[in-house]
Design an enzyme around this catalytic site. Sequence first.
Site, PDB file in Angstrom:
ATOM      1  N   GLY A   1       0.819  -1.174   0.114  1.00 45.59           N
ATOM      2  CA  GLY A   1       0.256   0.093  -0.097  1.00 45.59           C
ATOM      3  C   GLY A   1       0.988   1.280   0.042  1.00 45.59           C
ATOM      4  O   GLY A   1       1.826   1.176  -0.586  1.00 45.59           O
ATOM      5  N   SER A   2       0.297   2.326   0.848  1.00 45.52           N
ATOM      6  CA  SER A   2       1.154   3.566   0.703  1.00 45.52           C
ATOM      7  C   SER A   2       2.421   3.746   1.440  1.00 45.52           C
ATOM      8  O   SER A   2       3.063   4.674   1.143  1.00 45.52           O
ATOM      9  CB  SER A   2       0.093   4.594   1.142  1.00 45.52           C
ATOM     10  OG  SER A   2      -1.030   4.657   0.431  1.00 45.52           O
TER      11      SER A   2
END
Length: 483
Positions: A216-217
């Site tokens: 993810g981020s």
Amino acid sequence: MNTPLRRLATITLVMFVALMGAATWVQFFQAESLNTDPRNVRMLYREHGNARGPIVAGGEAIAVSVPVDDPFGYQRTYPQGDLYSAVTGFYSIANGSTQLEKAENDQLTGRSDQLFFTRIRDLLTGKKPEGAAVETTILPAAQQAAREAIGDQEGAVVAVEPSTGRILALVSTPGFDPNALAVHSTSEAAAQYRALDEAQGNPLRSKVIQERFAPGSTFKLVTAAAALESGSYTSETLVPSPVELPLPQTSATIGNFGGSSCGGEQVTLADALRISCNTAFASLGMTLGEDAMREQSERFGFLDPDLTVPMEVVESVFPSDLDPAMLAQSAIGQRDVQATPLQMAMVSSAIANGGRLMTPYLVDTVRAADLTVVSRTRPQVYSDAVSASTASQLTQMMVGVVESGSGRSARIDGVQVAGKTGTAQTTEGQAPHAWFTAFAPADAPRVAVAVIVENGGNLGNEATGGAVAAPIARAVIEAVLAS
């Protein structure tokens, strides 16, 4: 008369050669495989009949062999149960061994070539052979803090000392009690193994090194590093940040968390990281291109199939042959990007260490039974992941994430923490994984941490990396700084 004798002699010679050849093949060429065959009962008795060396953390044994009154002589015990299960693994008559018990087996049994002269000395003096002690790099306070902070949620926590690569904490949940597998009843040990193998959450696997997840981020750190290393960007460079980004050659789009705006059609790279702007980093990834993204990923440790700590670490993945839409998704840590928690700790560790990534390791020292040092791990440089200038800019950008961005839950009074949150989409119908990676103090780093809580943990679909994973990282950082 001579002809039959010659034939008989020839047959006898052939049989003799065949017999000697078979014996040589078994005793020499097959010796190693036969010795390590789990069905070899003699080997089991031989190993268990000698004291296996302890595994140690912070001066205390976390795996030790104790004398027992049965044919095996010694039984492996684990004084703190599942707290260190992802570190020690288990040593079992029925089920073999895992983790350090497997990776350091030659040292623990005393069979290592490094212990050759110790074995000779024991033979000459009549002393009963003993295995060597394996002293780990684990900091017990950090291990305890990680285990307590993650609680009953499924996931993993790892902490690394950036300047050396020493692994200070390694926790995978759910854990298991290795004592249940160390019993000498093969039927009971096998039954316990089957139960754990079928249990929810893969308790027998260390998720820190044996499982990989969409980062993810948190992967935006890699994308940001690639941008800064290109020479075309600084932390203050404006990048496109629409509310919604159309993906080329598709009808799909990428949006921001909750469909929100990032504050305008353009934001600085620093602000894009601070608020974790998906559209900005997706656009940035397409601009940088696949080659630049892959090269930067590799410099942080992705795509390395040979990393050991000394347990084998599953390879973290940055995909290849990407079209623009796939590249955009990969730049925000989705699509086919996969990383172990250790890998994301390595990313933070490299930034913390001025851009120089040290090889992570779990074994500090091996000592013979008489306490003489057999080997000691020396810190080694893995790569120059980014320049010092890029590391400095990334550090300040990550400080912004914690002080005024998505990672506020990691703030510690009087300590500047640098971090990055991540909320990674998983399979349809499943809550996202919550990630956080960080290091502290930002100006003189002593620890880098990565945390993943699978499927949002106790918050489920409401989870974010900042809400769920960041407090766990904070607890580990506080434990290290207090030690």
